[in-house]
Design an enzyme around this catalytic site. Structure first.
Site, PDB file in Angstrom:
ATOM      1  N   LEU A  67       6.308   8.073  -6.666  1.00  0.00           N
ATOM      2  CA  LEU A  67       4.975   8.121  -7.252  1.00  0.00           C
ATOM      3  C   LEU A  67       4.456   9.531  -7.493  1.00  0.00           C
ATOM      4  CD1 LEU A  67       3.269   5.291  -5.168  1.00  0.00           C
ATOM      5  CD2 LEU A  67       4.257   5.140  -7.455  1.00  0.00           C
ATOM      6  N   TYR A 195       6.999   1.231   9.866  1.00  0.00           N
ATOM      7  CA  TYR A 195       6.307   1.624   8.637  1.00  0.00           C
ATOM      8  C   TYR A 195       4.958   0.907   8.541  1.00  0.00           C
ATOM      9  CZ  TYR A 195       5.456   2.170   3.589  1.00  0.00           C
ATOM     10  OH  TYR A 195       4.907   2.443   2.362  1.00  0.00           O
TER      11      TYR A 195
END
Length: 373
Positions: A67, A195
């Site tokens: 990104l 995560y």
């Protein structure tokens, strides 16, 4: 320092640029520890505001991931090339290096990161450095250091220097006890990956710093992000990128999830648009600090059927990876993003047919696609 050296070696082996929810690059564990700065108990910080003629000065950490490069391109068009600094701990490709300012930034090196913010008069910080879902499970100590200790450094620096801070979250922030269809903004989360746990920690710490110190913290929970200019990496949703590459190269695709595994997904342009929109939204319009965003939800079987409209001879088989299937089964099937649509006017542009058309137009055509068209 054998532990730190081992973690550093592990970091270099695990560097990748695509993944689940948000593709984010990894930083080495050279300075594992707590931030040397302690926020005073009576501190009060307020975010910087900008006039129309005064653009923000932007720093993007972990910028060589899925990104970061795209976000830098979008922000440079908006705010000017020299107002957006991309950073990472890896050497960028020539096209990235010459497209605008790039510097080395290690989020685990508090002093280095603080100097960057001060010397470049940063006012907005986009924090994309993290280890992703499947990669994080393979090295929990490193994921804990990067995803949690690195976040603490960023939070303290952002508070000290009055930054507007964006930290992405993910579908992985939810767990098997969360409502899955749809998943609202506020509900029980209880993820079962490091995560996911670290992203819940980021959401709560950012909200705490906002209410305790006035930090202008903003966060979006990304669904699986699909883009044509990144290779599939270690993420659970990466099958939705790999199918396009395999369809073009070999005409055969083996999926590691069950054909009926439904997950929320989004094309990268919508993801980047939402990120900029929430950062530009007036503070008074935000009723919360962390929002779900969504565009579409589909299963591997549904995606394959859409891809076969372009490559009719595509052969799809399924060999379930139990680890990634268990992760996917604990995640939302569909996001409720009604609060984002109400508060700051979020609206996606790409549904599944538009996504598939766009992916093939970017990846190019071979004889199979040309014949199908």
């Amino acid at each position: 320092m054998p532990v730190v050296r081992n973690l550093g070696r592990a970091a270099s082996q695990l560097l990748q640029s695509s993944g689940c929810g948000c593709g984010i690059s990894v930083v080495p564990a050279r300075c594992i520890g707590v931030s040397p700065r302690q926020v005073a108990s009576d501190a009060s910080f307020h975010s910087v505001t900008f006039s129309e003629s005064d653009h923000p000065r932007v720093l993007i950490t972990g910028g060589l991931g899925q990104l970061g490069v795209g976000l830098a391109k979008l922000l440079r068009k908006r705010f000017g090339k020299n107002n957006v600094i991309l950073s990472d701990i890896r050497k960028p490709a020539d096209n990235v290096f010459y497209s605008g300012p790039f510097i080395f930034a290690d989020i685990l090196d508090y002093k280095n990161l603080r100097e960057i913010v001060v010397n470049n008069r940063i006012t907005w910080l986009f924090h994309y450095s993290a280890l992703l879902s499947a990669v994080g499970e393979a090295n929990v100590p490193l994921a804990r250091a990067v995803n949690i200790t690195g976040l603490h450094n960023v939070l303290d620096i952002a508070a000290e220097h009055n930054l507007r801070l964006f930290v992405p979250s993910t579908i992985g922030a939810f767990g098997p006890t969360s409502p899955r269809d749809p998943t609202p903004d506020i509900c029980i989360q209880r993820p079962r990956t490091i995560y996911g746990v670290s992203k819940v920690h980021a959401e709560l710490m950012g909200e705490y710093y906002h209410y305790r110190y006035g930090l202008d913290f903003r966060c979006l929970r990304y669904p699986g992000i699909i883009s044509a200019d990144s290779q599939p990496g270690g993420g659970t949703t990466d099958y939705a990128v790999k199918i396009f590459h395999d369809a073009i190269k070999t005409g055969k695709f083996k999926c590691y999830l069950r054909p009926d595994t439904r997950l929320p997904m989004m094309y990268i342009d919508d993801c980047l648009k939402a990120t900029l929109e929430v950062m530009e939204a007036p503070a008074e319009s935000l009723t919360m600090r962390t929002y779900n965003i969504n565009a579409m939800s589909f299963s591997p079987e549904e995606l394959a059927q859409e891809v076969q409209k372009y490559v009719p001879e595509l052969q799809v088989t399924y060999k379930v990876d139990q680890v990634r299937q268990a992760i996917a089964d604990s995640w939302p099937m569909n996001f409720d993003d009604s609060n984002a649509r109400r508060d700051w006017g979020w609206k996606h542009d790409y549904d599944l047919p538009e996504l598939v058309t766009t992916m093939f137009s970017y990846l190019g055509s071979d004889s199979r696609i040309a014949q199908a068209n």
